[in-house]
Design a protein around this motif. Structure first.
Motif, mmCIF file in Angstrom:
data_model
loop_
_atom_site.group_PDB
_atom_site.id
_atom_site.type_symbol
_atom_site.label_atom_id
_atom_site.label_comp_id
_atom_site.label_asym_id
_atom_site.label_seq_id
_atom_site.Cartn_x
_atom_site.Cartn_y
_atom_site.Cartn_z
ATOM 1 N N UNK A 1 0.853 -1.188 0.000
ATOM 2 C CA UNK A 1 0.000 0.000 0.000
ATOM 3 C C UNK A 1 0.891 1.241 0.000
ATOM 4 N N UNK A 2 0.651 2.125 -0.934
ATOM 5 C CA UNK A 2 1.510 3.287 -1.120
ATOM 6 C C UNK A 2 1.599 4.140 0.140
ATOM 7 N N UNK A 3 0.476 4.395 0.796
ATOM 8 C CA UNK A 3 0.474 5.269 1.972
ATOM 9 C C UNK A 3 1.253 4.658 3.130
ATOM 10 N N UNK A 4 1.140 3.345 3.308
ATOM 11 C CA UNK A 4 1.882 2.677 4.379
ATOM 12 C C UNK A 4 3.376 2.689 4.067
ATOM 13 N N UNK A 5 3.724 2.432 2.812
ATOM 14 C CA UNK A 5 5.139 2.434 2.438
ATOM 15 C C UNK A 5 5.746 3.828 2.582
ATOM 16 N N UNK A 6 4.971 4.860 2.305
ATOM 17 C CA UNK A 6 5.452 6.227 2.497
ATOM 18 C C UNK A 6 5.787 6.484 3.957
ATOM 19 N N UNK A 7 4.957 5.976 4.860
ATOM 20 C CA UNK A 7 5.181 6.152 6.292
ATOM 21 C C UNK A 7 6.469 5.459 6.721
ATOM 22 N N UNK A 8 6.657 4.210 6.275
ATOM 23 C CA UNK A 8 7.851 3.456 6.646
ATOM 24 C C UNK A 8 9.089 4.122 6.074
ATOM 25 N N UNK A 9 9.034 4.557 4.815
ATOM 26 C CA UNK A 9 10.183 5.209 4.194
ATOM 27 C C UNK A 9 10.527 6.505 4.917
ATOM 28 N N UNK A 10 9.471 7.235 5.338
ATOM 29 C CA UNK A 10 9.705 8.497 6.017
ATOM 30 C C UNK A 10 10.393 8.329 7.355
ATOM 31 N N UNK A 11 10.063 7.261 8.054
ATOM 32 C CA UNK A 11 10.659 6.994 9.363
ATOM 33 C C UNK A 11 12.122 6.602 9.226
ATOM 34 N N UNK A 12 12.439 5.888 8.136
ATOM 35 C CA UNK A 12 13.781 5.300 8.006
ATOM 36 C C UNK A 12 14.520 5.838 6.784
ATOM 37 N N UNK A 13 14.256 7.077 6.413
ATOM 38 C CA UNK A 13 14.873 7.620 5.200
ATOM 39 C C UNK A 13 16.386 7.696 5.350
ATOM 40 N N UNK A 14 17.108 7.400 4.249
ATOM 41 C CA UNK A 14 18.561 7.400 4.263
ATOM 42 C C UNK A 14 19.131 8.646 3.617
ATOM 43 N N UNK A 15 20.459 8.724 3.580
ATOM 44 C CA UNK A 15 21.145 9.871 3.008
ATOM 45 C C UNK A 15 21.197 9.744 1.497
ATOM 46 N N UNK A 16 20.837 10.788 0.789
ATOM 47 C CA UNK A 16 20.835 10.778 -0.671
ATOM 48 C C UNK A 16 22.245 10.556 -1.219
ATOM 49 N N UNK A 17 22.317 9.843 -2.355
ATOM 50 C CA UNK A 17 23.583 9.645 -3.055
ATOM 51 C C UNK A 17 23.782 10.678 -4.159
ATOM 52 N N UNK A 18 22.891 11.644 -4.253
ATOM 53 C CA UNK A 18 22.935 12.610 -5.342
ATOM 54 C C UNK A 18 24.264 13.365 -5.407
ATOM 55 N N UNK A 19 24.692 13.912 -4.265
ATOM 56 C CA UNK A 19 25.926 14.690 -4.250
ATOM 57 C C UNK A 19 27.139 13.812 -4.530
ATOM 58 N N UNK A 20 27.171 12.628 -3.926
ATOM 59 C CA UNK A 20 28.281 11.701 -4.154
ATOM 60 C C UNK A 20 28.355 11.288 -5.619
ATOM 61 N N UNK A 21 27.190 10.968 -6.205
ATOM 62 C CA UNK A 21 27.163 10.585 -7.616
ATOM 63 C C UNK A 21 27.660 11.721 -8.504
ATOM 64 N N UNK A 22 27.226 12.928 -8.201
ATOM 65 C CA UNK A 22 27.650 14.089 -8.985
ATOM 66 C C UNK A 22 29.172 14.245 -8.970
ATOM 67 N N UNK A 23 29.751 14.152 -7.791
ATOM 68 C CA UNK A 23 31.198 14.325 -7.665
ATOM 69 C C UNK A 23 31.964 13.192 -8.348
ATOM 70 N N UNK A 24 31.466 11.950 -8.214
ATOM 71 C CA UNK A 24 32.143 10.810 -8.847
ATOM 72 C C UNK A 24 32.088 10.900 -10.370
ATOM 73 N N UNK A 25 30.928 11.286 -10.903
ATOM 74 C CA UNK A 25 30.794 11.411 -12.354
ATOM 75 C C UNK A 25 31.644 12.566 -12.874
#
Length: 270
Positions: free
Chosen positions: A236-260
């Motif tokens: 269920x999308x709403x339940x998964x959103x709740x779980x993801x929000x509680x346990x959200x991790x650090x984005x790899x966006x900046x790391x990926x940008x620097x590596x590329x």
């Protein structure tokens, strides 16, 4: 022409189900298995034509679908698997989901031999000869495209023992034909395999895996034993959103940008 065929899942006899105009011009016979209920077309000779464009013009739900699946994948991984491991999206299309999941902290890669990678360049894994293993393989809206599902799942298992995928199960409360079930999509010519719960269970049994499903769209083949109830809840999308929000991790966006950026600088100095 009469076709002598067996079910591509369980090898049982098949019977004629209906005919449909594929790509608006090919008169194609569809069959259903007398044992597991799997539906398949006759030999799909039209596939080169159907895949002249890997993503069809009818797939207007591509972005919506990836936005929907992003928290579901995240919550499934955090609940059942090692969230610090590597993951792969099989049949990853333009790379939208891979980029979305990397942006929320998951080390995702992409495998797709048919579609151009637009959003997740530098994260392709296309060489099956390289022994690379991943914690989870996702395959969203892929199984219905498979001409030989059992062989393709065997290829997926080279990457991972855990396959999280989506495909619409054949309705059990109505007769199936292009007028009653939109998922057949004969206009595109790309949907050629249609699964029942029984056929996916047969697949799981063949590969000695456990099978979990929400009964309609989302499914998991895995060597692990997990809670079927928790799996269905996380679909269920709403339940998964709740779980993801509680346990959200650090984005790899900046790391990926620097590596590329570093990789590009090295290439330009060679």
């Amino acid at each position: 022409m009469d076709y002598v065929m067996n079910c591509k899942i369980c090898k049982a006899e098949v019977k004629k189900a209906f005919r449909a105009k594929v790509l608006h011009k090919h008169d194609v016979q569809y069959f259903t298995c007398t044992n597991c209920g799997f539906y398949q077309t006759e030999k799909p000779y039209w596939l080169p034509e159907a895949y002249s464009n890997a993503i069809t013009s009818l797939d207007i739900g591509l972005l919506y679908r990836n936005e929907l699946f992003k928290p579901i994948v995240a919550s499934m991984i955090r609940s059942f698997f090692d969230s610090k491991a590597r993951f792969i999206d099989y049949g990853g299309g333009y790379g939208v989901l891979v980029r979305m999941l990397r942006d929320i902290g998951f080390d995702f890669y992409r495998h797709d031999t048919y579609c151009d990678n637009i959003f997740a360049k530098n994260f392709d894994v296309n060489d099956l000869s390289i022994n690379q293993r991943f914690e989870v393989l996702t395959a969203f809206e892929v199984f219905e495209h498979l001409e030989n599902p059992m062989q393709e799942v065997e290829k997926m298992l080279v990457f991972s023992d855990n396959i999280l995928f989506s495909t619409e199960l054949v309705p059990t409360n109505q007769s199936i034909n292009p007028n009653t079930w939109w998922y057949l999509a004969p206009e595109t010519g790309q949907h050629i395999a249609f699964y029942t719960k029984a056929s996916l269970q047969k697949m799981a049994d063949y590969f000695s895996m456990n099978f979990y499903t929400n009964g309609s769209t989302l499914h998991l083949l895995t060597r692990k034993k997990i809670s079927p109830l928790l799996f269905r809840l996380l679909c269920y999308h709403k339940i998964s959103l709740l779980v993801k929000g509680i346990t959200s991790g650090k984005s790899l966006l900046q790391t990926d940008f620097l590596n590329i950026k570093h990789k590009l600088n090295l290439e330009n100095h060679l």
